[in-house]
Design a protein around this motif. Sequence first.
Motif, PDB file in Angstrom:
ATOM      1  N   TYR A 193       0.914  -1.328   0.158  1.00 35.13           N
ATOM      2  CA  TYR A 193      -0.053   0.278  -0.153  1.00 35.13           C
ATOM      3  C   TYR A 193       1.033   1.282  -0.289  1.00 35.13           C
ATOM      4  O   TYR A 193       0.828   2.450  -0.789  1.00 35.13           O
TER       5      TYR A 193
ATOM      6  N   SER B 232       0.548   4.122  -2.840  1.00 32.79           N
ATOM      7  CA  SER B 232      -0.335   5.633  -2.912  1.00 32.79           C
ATOM      8  C   SER B 232       0.320   6.740  -2.904  1.00 32.79           C
ATOM      9  O   SER B 232      -0.090   7.736  -2.933  1.00 32.79           O
TER      10      SER B 232
ATOM     11  N   SER C 145      -1.882  11.103   2.804  1.00 29.65           N
ATOM     12  CA  SER C 145      -2.880   9.884   1.723  1.00 29.65           C
ATOM     13  C   SER C 145      -3.648   9.510   1.382  1.00 29.65           C
ATOM     14  O   SER C 145      -4.199   8.562   2.536  1.00 29.65           O
TER      15      SER C 145
ATOM     16  N   ILE D 298      -4.290   6.675   0.762  1.00 35.60           N
ATOM     17  CA  ILE D 298      -4.556   4.666   0.541  1.00 35.60           C
ATOM     18  C   ILE D 298      -6.054   4.500   0.752  1.00 35.60           C
ATOM     19  O   ILE D 298      -6.544   4.409   2.208  1.00 35.60           O
TER      20      ILE D 298
END
Length: 751
Positions: free
Chosen positions: A506, A510, A561, A563
């Motif tokens: 992840y 991302s 972010s 994610i």
Amino acid sequence: MLTGAVSVCSLTEPISRLDHARFPDFTPLILYGNSVILPSKYGTEVTSSRSHILLCQGRGKLASRTAAYSMPPEQNDAHRQGSPHFTDDQVFLFSEDDLKEPRKGTSPSLVQSGVDFQTNISKLGDEETLHDKLKAVQLHILAMEQWNASRLKMCHRNYAASATNLLHYLALKSLDIEEMKEELSSVGLLNLETVNAHVLSSLAACIQMLNASRLDSLVGLSVPNKELPVHKNSGNKKMELGMTALMKRASSNRELLLGALQAQKMGHIMATVGEEAVENDTHIPDLINSGTTIFRINCAHGDPELWSEIIRMVKQSSQHLEKPCRILMDLAGPKLRTGTLKDGPCVVKISPRKNAFGSMIRPAQVWIGPRGAGPPPSHLSPDVILQVDGQEFLNNMEVDDSVIFSDARRKRRTLKILSKYPVFSGVGFMAECNNTAYVESGTTLHVKQKGRKSPVGFVVDVPPVEQFVRLRVGDLLVISRDSSDENVTLPRSPIGSHKITCPSGYLFDSVKPGDPIAFDDGKIWGVIKGTSISEVVVKVTHAGLKGTKLGSEKSINIPESDIRYEGLTSKDLMDLDFVAAHADMVGISFVRDVHDIVALHQELAKRRISELGIVLKIETKGGFEKLPLLILEAMKSSNPLGVMIARGDLAVECGWEKLADIQDEIISICSAAHVPVILATQVLETLVKTGVPTRAEITDAANGRRASCVMLNKGKHVAKAVSMLDTILNSQQYAKVKAELKPLMLSSHVN
């Protein structure tokens, strides 16, 4: 869609009627005249659409009445001008369909949806009384409930009243009622900050006190004393919304999840346990005797074999001590962590304390015990623990003996035996060492004796040195994919940089340059300078003056972010089978939206699990912002429900300066929903690690009285921390302290 404002208007004759099963005294009307609006917290302009709700109190005609209406936020001013349902002359026309259910296509968002309303409370005319304002607020709350009728219908019957009260609380919070609070305070009436658990009945009771001659003035509900009779919602479900009934509901929900409180205590104490519990037979009994009522196992660490042994020991100790305990198991979830660093050498340093000139202040304190006997007695605090294989050597050793050995550098060193103690499998000794020494597994020990040969002991099971990288401001840190992935070719790292791994893909999929990133619950901060399919380069922007250590399995947070995690990982699904069979509660980590709850319910339904408690761990900004929706979604099942405030990750995600307000808001929302709250992470953290608490920690622990349970992390002084926390939370101890302070306060004088 929830309601957004309340209006007080002049009324004309009715044209149609609402559902009288729900609102027997309310009639939809054509309105005209100047509306008076209670201000919302979410904007300054009135927007409108074709979908309105109008609730009008009373049966008479052409009399001054109170009305509440709601308006979806999607519509703009252009639509407002062209709508025959909302004109500049404030004329409203409502159909019966508008009053029952939201129109198709409207968003079922919560009160935080950003509905804009006029905020100038000065428009409340002099003729409007506090009584009228309270009735307007109450009608606004009822409109909120009516608009969300379909959502309430989906809640399990066990949670119907709690879900309704949660919506009432959200409606109240959407209004800017600061001036009303002052007016209520000035006449010694209702404190709107304390009605979370019973909003509607509290308002009704206050209205009754202001207008005692009209007990049936609102929705036909008589309000004797502090109670509300049976209340029917739009789904025709009967439920008690009186203060006493809702308080009992909150208490019942707490007991279903956490168990009954013993000995007049005010809250539960949860302790996190791991491998150390198995290594020391007295660890769990000590925690139970200190006041622990719930044990937490983190599925991110250990395996089913270890978890089974811990649970066996907890149940055995609980039964033996006749003190009931429960088990919470946290699913690991999709949390980002640093990878495992290669173990260092198996050596331990014995180091006396010295002053700035290098002179010894005190010798190093060393515990010498038999192999497998566990740690020393709890009242001892040695600097180093040595496990020794050699029963004869230990049996022949006495106080004042000198133990001789050669350390890893081949330097001769001496341990002076100070005291002797019985332990689980023999005896143990406290010793002191005046010189620095490095001891490794296999080091030979013997007692210094003249004229004869003494038995020999061997140091065993010295743990490997924990590896870490020390980061300073300005350093570069390269995060690479797990090095065990043979398909990834790692390019050469920049000169002078540090390197760690992260096993989760992840992170690499991302993030982008410029994103802030934090490590180890915010102890280290940096900014991402570059990314690739296999590496992320970070420049450190915040660390300690002498640098900060970053080791294995430390948290990684990227607050800005986007994610997208999967709700339950493949590991979570495997662990869930074990949790369902052995634990009382399951902790769901990193809950972000309702899809995570839906996925959990599906998995529980497959396993036919209806009694397992569910604890939603709120540790992200998204989880906090959607908490009301998450609770309402979780209430669709009958499983006992709770919320954990995971303050470590939550503070990093939302900002440390906001944590106190966020914590208060979560507790208030859960109080309105009658959902027990677990206050977690870093409670008495310094006490757990060092044995001495800070003043701020004591105050923080005292604030834990607002929660149903307070959780402590692992540490060598955790039993001591549990004991202190039990004293802080224990109602008897609390009353004793207040009694001791009262004479002091009475004897004080102000000059």
